[in-house]
Design a protein around this motif. Structure first.
Motif, PDB file in Angstrom:
ATOM      1  N   THR A 154       3.393 -57.016  74.126  1.00 33.99           N
ATOM      2  CA  THR A 154       3.630 -55.600  74.133  1.00 33.99           C
ATOM      3  C   THR A 154       3.136 -54.764  73.094  1.00 33.99           C
ATOM      4  OG1 THR A 154       5.760 -56.606  74.939  1.00 33.99           O
ATOM      5  CG2 THR A 154       5.841 -54.329  74.569  1.00 33.99           C
ATOM      6  N   ARG A 155       2.685 -55.469  72.020  1.00 36.82           N
ATOM      7  CA  ARG A 155       2.176 -54.751  70.814  1.00 36.82           C
ATOM      8  C   ARG A 155       3.334 -54.160  70.033  1.00 36.82           C
ATOM      9  NH1 ARG A 155      -1.919 -51.362  72.733  1.00 36.82           N
ATOM     10  NH2 ARG A 155      -3.393 -53.247  73.271  1.00 36.82           N
ATOM     11  N   ARG A 201      -6.630 -59.289  69.417  1.00 38.82           N
ATOM     12  CA  ARG A 201      -6.223 -57.889  69.883  1.00 38.82           C
ATOM     13  C   ARG A 201      -6.561 -57.463  71.245  1.00 38.82           C
ATOM     14  NH1 ARG A 201      -5.407 -58.378  64.818  1.00 38.82           N
ATOM     15  NH2 ARG A 201      -6.871 -59.717  64.828  1.00 38.82           N
ATOM     16  N   THR A 421       2.970 -43.963  74.787  1.00 42.63           N
ATOM     17  CA  THR A 421       3.891 -45.122  74.432  1.00 42.63           C
ATOM     18  C   THR A 421       3.420 -45.677  73.025  1.00 42.63           C
ATOM     19  OG1 THR A 421       4.693 -47.659  74.876  1.00 42.63           O
ATOM     20  CG2 THR A 421       2.436 -47.094  75.951  1.00 42.63           C
ATOM     21  N   GLY A 422       4.355 -45.648  71.998  1.00 38.69           N
ATOM     22  CA  GLY A 422       4.092 -46.069  70.796  1.00 38.69           C
ATOM     23  C   GLY A 422       4.327 -47.568  70.637  1.00 38.69           C
ATOM     24  N   VAL A 426       3.218 -50.408  78.576  1.00 36.11           N
ATOM     25  CA  VAL A 426       3.050 -49.795  79.659  1.00 36.11           C
ATOM     26  C   VAL A 426       3.826 -50.154  81.010  1.00 36.11           C
ATOM     27  CG1 VAL A 426       1.173 -49.130  81.592  1.00 36.11           C
ATOM     28  CG2 VAL A 426       0.620 -49.108  79.004  1.00 36.11           C
ATOM     29  N   LEU A 434      -1.875 -43.670  81.962  1.00 33.74           N
ATOM     30  CA  LEU A 434      -2.901 -43.937  81.442  1.00 33.74           C
ATOM     31  C   LEU A 434      -4.190 -43.272  81.619  1.00 33.74           C
ATOM     32  CD1 LEU A 434      -3.159 -47.923  81.061  1.00 33.74           C
ATOM     33  CD2 LEU A 434      -1.960 -46.074  79.352  1.00 33.74           C
ATOM     34  N   HIS A 438      -6.393 -41.902  78.692  1.00 30.90           N
ATOM     35  CA  HIS A 438      -7.500 -42.556  78.265  1.00 30.90           C
ATOM     36  C   HIS A 438      -8.773 -42.210  78.966  1.00 30.90           C
ATOM     37  CE1 HIS A 438      -5.570 -44.979  75.200  1.00 30.90           C
ATOM     38  NE2 HIS A 438      -4.744 -45.614  75.906  1.00 30.90           N
ATOM     39  N   MET A 445     -11.111 -50.697  80.870  1.00 30.96           N
ATOM     40  CA  MET A 445      -9.931 -51.695  80.876  1.00 30.96           C
ATOM     41  C   MET A 445      -9.970 -52.409  82.221  1.00 30.96           C
ATOM     42  SD  MET A 445      -6.793 -49.693  79.260  1.00 30.96           S
ATOM     43  CE  MET A 445      -7.147 -48.204  77.697  1.00 30.96           C
ATOM     44  N   VAL A 463       0.227 -52.264  84.007  1.00 28.19           N
ATOM     45  CA  VAL A 463      -0.842 -51.923  82.828  1.00 28.19           C
ATOM     46  C   VAL A 463      -1.852 -51.195  83.818  1.00 28.19           C
ATOM     47  CG1 VAL A 463      -2.345 -52.316  80.825  1.00 28.19           C
ATOM     48  CG2 VAL A 463      -0.032 -53.688  81.200  1.00 28.19           C
TER      49      VAL A 463
ATOM     50  N   ALA B 194       0.946 -48.626  72.435  1.00 28.39           N
ATOM     51  CA  ALA B 194       1.040 -49.731  73.290  1.00 28.39           C
ATOM     52  C   ALA B 194       0.432 -49.494  74.524  1.00 28.39           C
ATOM     53  CB  ALA B 194       2.487 -50.248  73.259  1.00 28.39           C
ATOM     54  N   ALA B 195      -0.574 -48.447  74.782  1.00 26.17           N
ATOM     55  CA  ALA B 195      -1.095 -47.779  75.857  1.00 26.17           C
ATOM     56  C   ALA B 195      -2.215 -48.625  76.413  1.00 26.17           C
ATOM     57  CB  ALA B 195      -1.214 -46.355  75.953  1.00 26.17           C
ATOM     58  N   GLY B 196      -2.080 -49.668  76.930  1.00 21.35           N
ATOM     59  CA  GLY B 196      -3.257 -50.435  77.518  1.00 21.35           C
ATOM     60  C   GLY B 196      -4.232 -51.325  76.621  1.00 21.35           C
ATOM     61  N   TYR B 197      -5.104 -51.715  76.975  1.00 21.28           N
ATOM     62  CA  TYR B 197      -5.864 -52.850  76.364  1.00 21.28           C
ATOM     63  C   TYR B 197      -6.552 -52.126  74.932  1.00 21.28           C
ATOM     64  CZ  TYR B 197      -5.607 -55.109  80.595  1.00 21.28           C
ATOM     65  OH  TYR B 197      -5.198 -55.794  82.007  1.00 21.28           O
ATOM     66  N   ASP B 198      -6.540 -52.821  73.973  1.00 19.53           N
ATOM     67  CA  ASP B 198      -7.156 -52.324  72.809  1.00 19.53           C
ATOM     68  C   ASP B 198      -8.663 -52.350  72.710  1.00 19.53           C
ATOM     69  OD1 ASP B 198      -7.623 -51.536  70.285  1.00 19.53           O
ATOM     70  OD2 ASP B 198      -6.219 -53.274  69.477  1.00 19.53           O
ATOM     71  N   LEU B 199      -9.398 -51.485  73.454  1.00 18.63           N
ATOM     72  CA  LEU B 199     -10.780 -51.311  73.447  1.00 18.63           C
ATOM     73  C   LEU B 199     -11.336 -51.026  72.279  1.00 18.63           C
ATOM     74  CD1 LEU B 199     -11.415 -49.380  76.996  1.00 18.63           C
ATOM     75  CD2 LEU B 199     -11.181 -52.021  76.518  1.00 18.63           C
ATOM     76  N   ARG B 201     -10.452 -52.248  69.388  1.00 19.03           N
ATOM     77  CA  ARG B 201     -10.998 -53.427  68.472  1.00 19.03           C
ATOM     78  C   ARG B 201     -11.562 -54.305  69.186  1.00 19.03           C
ATOM     79  NH1 ARG B 201      -7.982 -50.737  65.290  1.00 19.03           N
ATOM     80  NH2 ARG B 201      -6.830 -49.686  67.198  1.00 19.03           N
ATOM     81  N   LEU B 202     -11.782 -54.173  70.602  1.00 20.88           N
ATOM     82  CA  LEU B 202     -12.931 -54.724  71.518  1.00 20.88           C
ATOM     83  C   LEU B 202     -14.381 -54.441  70.880  1.00 20.88           C
ATOM     84  CD1 LEU B 202     -13.292 -57.111  73.516  1.00 20.88           C
ATOM     85  CD2 LEU B 202     -13.394 -55.009  75.173  1.00 20.88           C
TER      86      LEU B 202
END
Lengths: 466, 466
Positions: A154-155, A201, A421-422, A426, A434, A438, A445, A463, B194-199, B201-202
């Motif tokens: 969930t980060r 990550r 969301t901090g 999601v 999203l 984004h 994604m 997600v 925490a909103a989705g994949y960490d692009l 850092r990708l």
């Protein structure tokens, strides 16, 4: 044992259930009560039970379960402690829930390297209990005693993130079972690395939609030589938030700086029988050397005084600190007690710190104009705050009103450069935000999701829409 | 304007060159000197020039160039300042180099939020110069005055990483041009999400193999109230490293803790005309309040004394600190001067701190038994150190010997839980180590690469073999 090897597809789940029963024996459950429990999180989202629950004990078992599910085109939903807040464990398309709570071994502690490897089912409290004699601790504290696998997925973050970062910063490596049952290890124990794509990550925050996390390597920290905590009420919420903003902008390394609004303070005073003013209130914690903690506390006191915050109550002894933080830790349950029988719909925006006062004041005006009660708590040092809308989940009009308020707040936060969301993730509760947050990056994604989970069996419906 | 729309393939590059010339005019160069310059980095790797160099001025131009290259199945190689060390800019399969150095605008500074957005061509020194009047700074310092886009792409770090983290921790968001010319924005300005994949850092650390970074949003920090630096020689390298290990394990928040071995100290004393002992030496820097810096310095002095490090030279004034750090900053060029005409082959392993002394001592024994001279410098607070093998690139036997030494050291570091590269990246010089380090996870990296760059045109031949 991979999906590549076996292309046969079973239309019904019965063959899969039999296969899993052969693998796990009575650790594969299809009882209604067990399935019900595993389709439920801590939020307002409805219960959506899986078809079966697999109580796994090893990474290899997870791999075998996922490989079997892949052969049967059947969804896989990982489950830690069920404390998610956006429907993360709901079996929206049926399938097999993998309960990792039995994988609760601390595999390795290296005090000299300040790191640890745990199985995904170890909870944060269990880890800190395990570490008790080492002088070390793991600081990430999302409130719930969540599993570390779930927190990684969930980060998660929580009250200490302003100083120690979130799971993003504190996970060094992972063991992950991919959608075809392959086992991969990401990252490593070096403090930094430039060796290839940062898969660690990528899986942190993917909420089980790219793979199942089975082991987590984490950074640890020395328990500070000195810890001091304080609580201080403020005349207005803006005064409290401005104190936070100035503290952060001054670079003072506070360990925690938490806001409770007057509604939340009324709730905790009533629920926890505490003797605090019913006013917007900041809770502070300082970590460091004796001299450092004293210095930080003096600097923050001076800032607070500028904004009318002068009535500091201090706690340096561990038991006094625990009592002080009790109000914060029981905030969610105290909030629910304001309206017995209600469910909490916890919101979770996070904005750049310069916009925080504006975002909170406008949001509270929206609440005041609504029919809902919604206490506010915030990890305000990060720009993150939560309202808890106290809703009757059986009342569609209330849910609709909460959804509208939430949408207004999320759009406000996004317009300020923030996020929907901090730290809650999601799930399926925030998927529709999203694209607004984004844009075209959501399609990237989706490309990643489709590449790593071509059959869309990993926690589907969460997600990323595919 | 995406590759999806146009499937025609031109076998020759001439049509593409014409198209790009139409787009960029004389900012598209095919001159031998320009191509040569852009096929060269700072390392021992041979020059491999691209077919053409595009001097771009905007994200939209990058998108147009990439889309054109995609239509012609032609490689794209991003170029910042050419300071990579593993052949990152070599045009191994020909193609078009995109030179981003003209995209050097600081787009936005938000002092109140401690963040900034820059075009990818802004260098770290330019950024800090720009920030001079704000009281803020960007701490990541890899030595070279690299571009921030290049630093993000390489997941760079350097001397301050022990306190402030690497590019991994300090990039909040990116603008990236994908392999089909689409422009995406990743991350955001919220301190956590925490909103989705960490692009984000990708792409950080992907070395241009997944997309071209055109804008970078970075965390900033307040310039500390007090800064103090010191240099101290030690009887043996093990004493110096043990001082580092104890300091880190004690949780003292040093801002820099750098090791130079006696070979490197001989080089810098000669090169920079400095009056230091030719002995294993630690360079320290402390950031904080006046009291905090004093306290840190006292604690570290006490630790160093336990290991025979008593001859501290202190520098508190800015000009004295600059002189002190000069030795460290000129280390690479001083090393090269030990053998005029040589090239530096810089190694880059990073290990868990508890293994650092062992790794360094064994590695230096290998060097002593070899024919090569190889000074050692290290960001030892992170467990990261570099040897610079001084080689004659025209001498295959020497290159072979260096390769063997490097391989032994990398395998030693991996066996200790470390990484083949702490901060230099993979380029094509370290691709063969990735399977040993990451095993099956390399195949997951490959799935990501193939999903985001199906034609393999983004800096092909680097990081991941496809």
């Amino acid at each position: 044992m991979t999906a590549h090897a076996v292309q046969a597809r079973a239309p019904a789940a019965e063959a899969l259930i039999e296969e899993l029963r052969g693998l796990l024996g009575d650790r594969l459950s299809t009882s209604a009560a067990v399935r019900e429990h595993h389709g439920k999180d801590e939020s307002y989202h409805p219960v959506v039970p899986p078809d079966a629950v697999a109580f796994v004990q090893s990474t290899e078992e997870v791999a075998a379960v996922v490989a079997a599910c892949a052969r049967h085109d059947t969804p896989v939903i990982p489950f830690g402690t069920g404390t998610s807040l956006e429907g993360g464990v709901a079996a929206l398309h049926g399938g097999v829930c993998i309960d990792l709570s039995g994988m609760n071994a601390v595999l390795r502690v290296s005090p000299e390297d300040l790191d640890v490897t745990v199985q995904a089912g170890v909870t944060r409290k269990q880890l800190n209990e395990h570490l008790r004699d080492t002088g070390l601790f793991f600081p990430i504290d999302p409130g719930a005693d969540a599993s570390l696998g779930g927190m990684a997925s969930t980060r998660a973050s929580g009250t200490n993130a302003v100083r120690y970062g979130t799971m993003r910063e504190n996970v060094l490596g992972l063991t992950v079972v991919m959608a075809d049952g392959r086992i991969v290890k990401t990252g490593g124990r070096a403090r930094k690395s430039a060796a290839g794509y940062d898969l660690t990550r990528l899986f942190v925050g993917a909420e089980g939609t790219l793979g199942v996390i089975t082991e987590v390597t984490l950074r640890l920290y020395g328990i500070p030589e000195a810890i001091s905590a304080a609580v201080c009420p403020f005349p207005t919420i803006k005064d409290a938030v401005d104190t936070v903003i100035t503290t952060i902008q001054s670079g003072i390394p506070v360990a925690r700086i938490e806001l409770l609004d007057e509604v939340q303070m009324r709730a905790v005073v009533a629920h926890s029988k505490l003797d605090y003013a019913v006013a917007p209130t900041l809770f502070f914690e300082f970590h460091g050397t004796e001299a450092g903690v004293t210095e930080q506390a003096e600097m923050v006191s001076a800032i607070a005084a500028e904004f009318g915050g002068t009535d500091f109550q201090w706690a340096a002894k561990a038991e006094d600190r625990s009592r002080l933080w009790q109000a914060r830790h029981e905030a969610y349950y105290a909030a629910l007690a304001l309206r017995p029988g209600s469910k909490g719909w916890a919101t979770d925006v996070c904005v750049p710190i310069s916009r925080l006062a504006e975002c909170i004041v406008e949001t509270k005006a929206d609440i005041a104009a609504s029919s809902l009660t919604a206490p506010l708590v915030g990890h305000v040092g990060d720009g993150n705050f939560h309202l808890v809308y106290l809703v009757d989940p059986a009342n569609p009009a209330e849910l609709e009103e909460a959804a509208e308020l939430n949408e207004r707040m999320v759009m406000r936060a996004l317009a300020m450069g923030g996020t929907c969301t901090g730290e809650h993730g999601v799930g399926y509760g925030k998927m529709h935000f999203l694209p607004a947050e984004h844009g075209e990056a959501v399609s990237v994604m989706r490309m990643v999701k489709q590449a790593l989970d071509p059959k869309n069996i990993m926690n589907p419906g969460k997600v990323i829409r595919v």
